[in-house]
Write a protein that holds these residues in place. Structure first.
Motif, PDB file in Angstrom:
ATOM      1  N   GLY A 156       0.747  -1.149  -0.163  1.00 22.33           N
ATOM      2  CA  GLY A 156      -0.074  -0.134   0.004  1.00 22.33           C
ATOM      3  C   GLY A 156       0.892   1.088  -0.112  1.00 22.33           C
ATOM      4  N   ASP A 157       2.075   1.095  -0.272  1.00 18.24           N
ATOM      5  CA  ASP A 157       3.105   2.397  -0.092  1.00 18.24           C
ATOM      6  C   ASP A 157       2.894   3.058  -1.580  1.00 18.24           C
ATOM      7  OD1 ASP A 157       4.093  -0.073  -1.463  1.00 18.24           O
ATOM      8  OD2 ASP A 157       6.215   0.149  -1.259  1.00 18.24           O
ATOM      9  N   THR A 158       2.471   2.440  -2.701  1.00 16.47           N
ATOM     10  CA  THR A 158       2.459   3.698  -3.951  1.00 16.47           C
ATOM     11  C   THR A 158       1.070   3.202  -4.178  1.00 16.47           C
ATOM     12  OG1 THR A 158       3.093   1.773  -5.425  1.00 16.47           O
ATOM     13  CG2 THR A 158       4.706   3.262  -4.168  1.00 16.47           C
ATOM     14  N   GLU A 159       0.471   3.857  -5.560  1.00 16.48           N
ATOM     15  CA  GLU A 159      -0.594   3.459  -6.297  1.00 16.48           C
ATOM     16  C   GLU A 159      -0.495   2.425  -7.258  1.00 16.48           C
ATOM     17  OE1 GLU A 159       1.240   7.237  -8.399  1.00 16.48           O
ATOM     18  OE2 GLU A 159       1.170   6.279  -6.358  1.00 16.48           O
ATOM     19  N   PHE A 160       0.567   2.026  -7.330  1.00 16.86           N
ATOM     20  CA  PHE A 160       1.219   1.138  -8.742  1.00 16.86           C
ATOM     21  C   PHE A 160       0.458  -0.343  -8.478  1.00 16.86           C
ATOM     22  CE2 PHE A 160       4.022   4.700  -8.845  1.00 16.86           C
ATOM     23  CZ  PHE A 160       3.517   5.296 -10.078  1.00 16.86           C
ATOM     24  N   THR A 161       0.217  -0.768  -6.830  1.00 17.26           N
ATOM     25  CA  THR A 161      -0.107  -2.097  -6.709  1.00 17.26           C
ATOM     26  C   THR A 161      -1.625  -2.341  -6.199  1.00 17.26           C
ATOM     27  OG1 THR A 161       1.035  -1.881  -4.607  1.00 17.26           O
ATOM     28  CG2 THR A 161       2.354  -2.839  -6.621  1.00 17.26           C
ATOM     29  N   PRO A 162      -2.435  -1.509  -6.830  1.00 17.91           N
ATOM     30  CA  PRO A 162      -3.871  -1.864  -6.157  1.00 17.91           C
ATOM     31  C   PRO A 162      -4.394  -3.359  -6.119  1.00 17.91           C
ATOM     32  CG  PRO A 162      -4.008  -0.989  -8.158  1.00 17.91           C
ATOM     33  CD  PRO A 162      -2.609  -1.229  -7.977  1.00 17.91           C
ATOM     34  N   ALA A 163      -5.304  -3.679  -5.336  1.00 25.52           N
ATOM     35  CA  ALA A 163      -5.785  -5.083  -5.125  1.00 25.52           C
ATOM     36  C   ALA A 163      -6.307  -5.528  -6.427  1.00 25.52           C
ATOM     37  CB  ALA A 163      -6.621  -5.198  -4.145  1.00 25.52           C
ATOM     38  N   SER A 164      -6.998  -4.449  -7.270  1.00 24.87           N
ATOM     39  CA  SER A 164      -7.756  -4.603  -8.518  1.00 24.87           C
ATOM     40  C   SER A 164      -6.633  -5.286  -9.396  1.00 24.87           C
ATOM     41  CB  SER A 164      -8.349  -3.470  -8.947  1.00 24.87           C
ATOM     42  OG  SER A 164      -7.468  -2.316  -9.161  1.00 24.87           O
ATOM     43  N   ALA A 165      -5.419  -4.843  -9.443  1.00 20.31           N
ATOM     44  CA  ALA A 165      -4.485  -5.162 -10.337  1.00 20.31           C
ATOM     45  C   ALA A 165      -3.752  -6.565 -10.070  1.00 20.31           C
ATOM     46  CB  ALA A 165      -3.229  -4.128 -10.173  1.00 20.31           C
ATOM     47  N   LEU A 166      -3.755  -6.763  -8.725  1.00 21.11           N
ATOM     48  CA  LEU A 166      -3.435  -8.071  -8.380  1.00 21.11           C
ATOM     49  C   LEU A 166      -4.495  -9.214  -8.900  1.00 21.11           C
ATOM     50  CD1 LEU A 166      -1.338 -10.198  -7.015  1.00 21.11           C
ATOM     51  CD2 LEU A 166      -2.626  -9.585  -4.906  1.00 21.11           C
ATOM     52  N   ARG A 167      -5.620  -8.724  -8.583  1.00 24.76           N
ATOM     53  CA  ARG A 167      -6.883  -9.594  -9.019  1.00 24.76           C
ATOM     54  C   ARG A 167      -6.602 -10.042 -10.596  1.00 24.76           C
ATOM     55  NH1 ARG A 167     -10.568  -6.777  -7.435  1.00 24.76           N
ATOM     56  NH2 ARG A 167     -11.277  -8.167  -5.760  1.00 24.76           N
TER      57      ARG A 167
END
Length: 343
Positions: free
Chosen positions: A178-189
């Protein structure tokens, strides 16, 4: 190197019920750093983000912390890049080579893992590095850090390299924080659903240095996402202890396969092994004391955590992931006699 991999796998299989494993450690060789960076590392005894540790430093800390084995990759904070992709490739290659050297020196203490970087190397260079990590160094895991790369983990460049890692039979790993906007949960999904039959390692489970308040959302999203996508394997490091405990309770209640998809870690050198694994030990002790635990879910399930169950999180889950990963890799490339891990 073939014999080293076989020695490591034999040791892990034989001792999976007793080994304590740290699932996230970063190693650096001072010899590979530019002189100015090496001088800065030694300039002050005070801690700063990304302060390098060598394999000797890590082994000493493991012995103090009661950690038997560490999964280790390079430290991106001290790998030097320029605007020259060819230079960057050689710099990261040296960093990956050092991980292999560490694993050769300590075959039963270090599980080596690779690192690639689509931004610093370009997509084609990143795929070339994947091949080098798998076929030359014999790594079964290759990691990327979209936060460091400064573009989303479901971007075209990342997905291209992801497909290549999975296509080669290895396990992809990502910094997921959660340290940047580049790894949101939606992207991991999207990443997990793209290869639903292949494991995907998500390091930090939404932690990774996020603000205490702002990080709560991604912590909760990560917890739910893992129950939605059973191929996601979470490494618990650089995350608030209260969330780590809730993660473990939630996944243990969810049972298999979800309870097999989490492992404890420290994020050394960004976290001390002795501090983190001392904390895990005391936390698990309280989870076993169900009658007085402050979480109602634990009180309602007095046998939720036993010594045998706790071993899953302290070592067995990650060992099984690595052992099964190598079995898949060997099977995929069994006809290629030049591969280091080929039987």
């Amino acid at each position: 190197m073939h014999s080293t991999i076989q020695e490591r796998l034999k040791f892990l299989k034989a001792n999976r019920d007793t080994l304590v494993v740290d699932g996230d450690t970063h190693l650096s060789s001072f010899e590979n750093m530019p002189e100015e960076m090496a001088l800065r590392q030694n300039a002050s005894p005070n801690y700063f983000q990304g302060k390098a540790i060598t394999i000797e430093n890590l082994i000493a800390e493991m012995d103090m912390a009661g950690v038997h084995v560490s999964l280790s990759w390079q430290n991106p904070a001290v790998t030097h890049y320029t605007t020259d992709q060819a230079y960057n490739f050689e710099s990261l290659k040296k960093a990956n080579d050092y991980i292999q050297q560490a694993a050769e020196a300590y075959p039963t203490r270090i599980i080596p893992a690779g690192w690639t970087d689509p931004k610093a190397l370009g997509a084609e260079g990143a795929k070339k590095m994947v091949d080098y990590c798998i076929h030359n160094l014999g790594f079964v895991i290759v990691k990327m850090n979209p936060a460091q790369n400064a573009y989303r983990m479901d971007s075209d460049e990342i997905v291209d390299v992801l497909d290549h890692i999975v296509g080669q039979g290895a396990i992809p790993a990502f910094h997921f924080g959660g340290d940047t906007e580049f790894t949101p949960a939606s992207a991991l999904r999207k990443i997990a659903m793209r290869h639903p039959d292949s494991p995907v390692i998500a390091v930090h489970m939404g932690g990774g240095g996020s603000h205490y308040v702002d990080g709560d959302n991604i912590h909760l999203e990560a917890r739910e996402l893992g129950l939605e996508c059973p191929n996601i394997f979470y490494i618990l490091s650089a995350k608030r202890d209260c969330h780590i405990e809730s993660d473990l309770i939630t996944y243990q209640l969810a049972s298999d396969p979800y309870s097999r998809n989490i492992a404890c870690a420290s994020d050394a050198p960004n976290g001390r092994q002795s501090w983190n694994f001392g904390g895990y030990e005391r936390m698990f002790k309280t989870l076993m004391n169900a009658t007085v635990h402050t979480d109602e879910r634990v009180r309602m399930h007095p046998d939720l955590f036993t010594k045998n169950i706790i071993q899953n999180y302290l070592g067995r889950n990650l060992i099984d992931l690595v052992v099964n990963g190598y079995a898949n890799l060997i099977q995929k490339h069994k006809a290629a006699a030049t591969l280091l891990y080929d039987k």
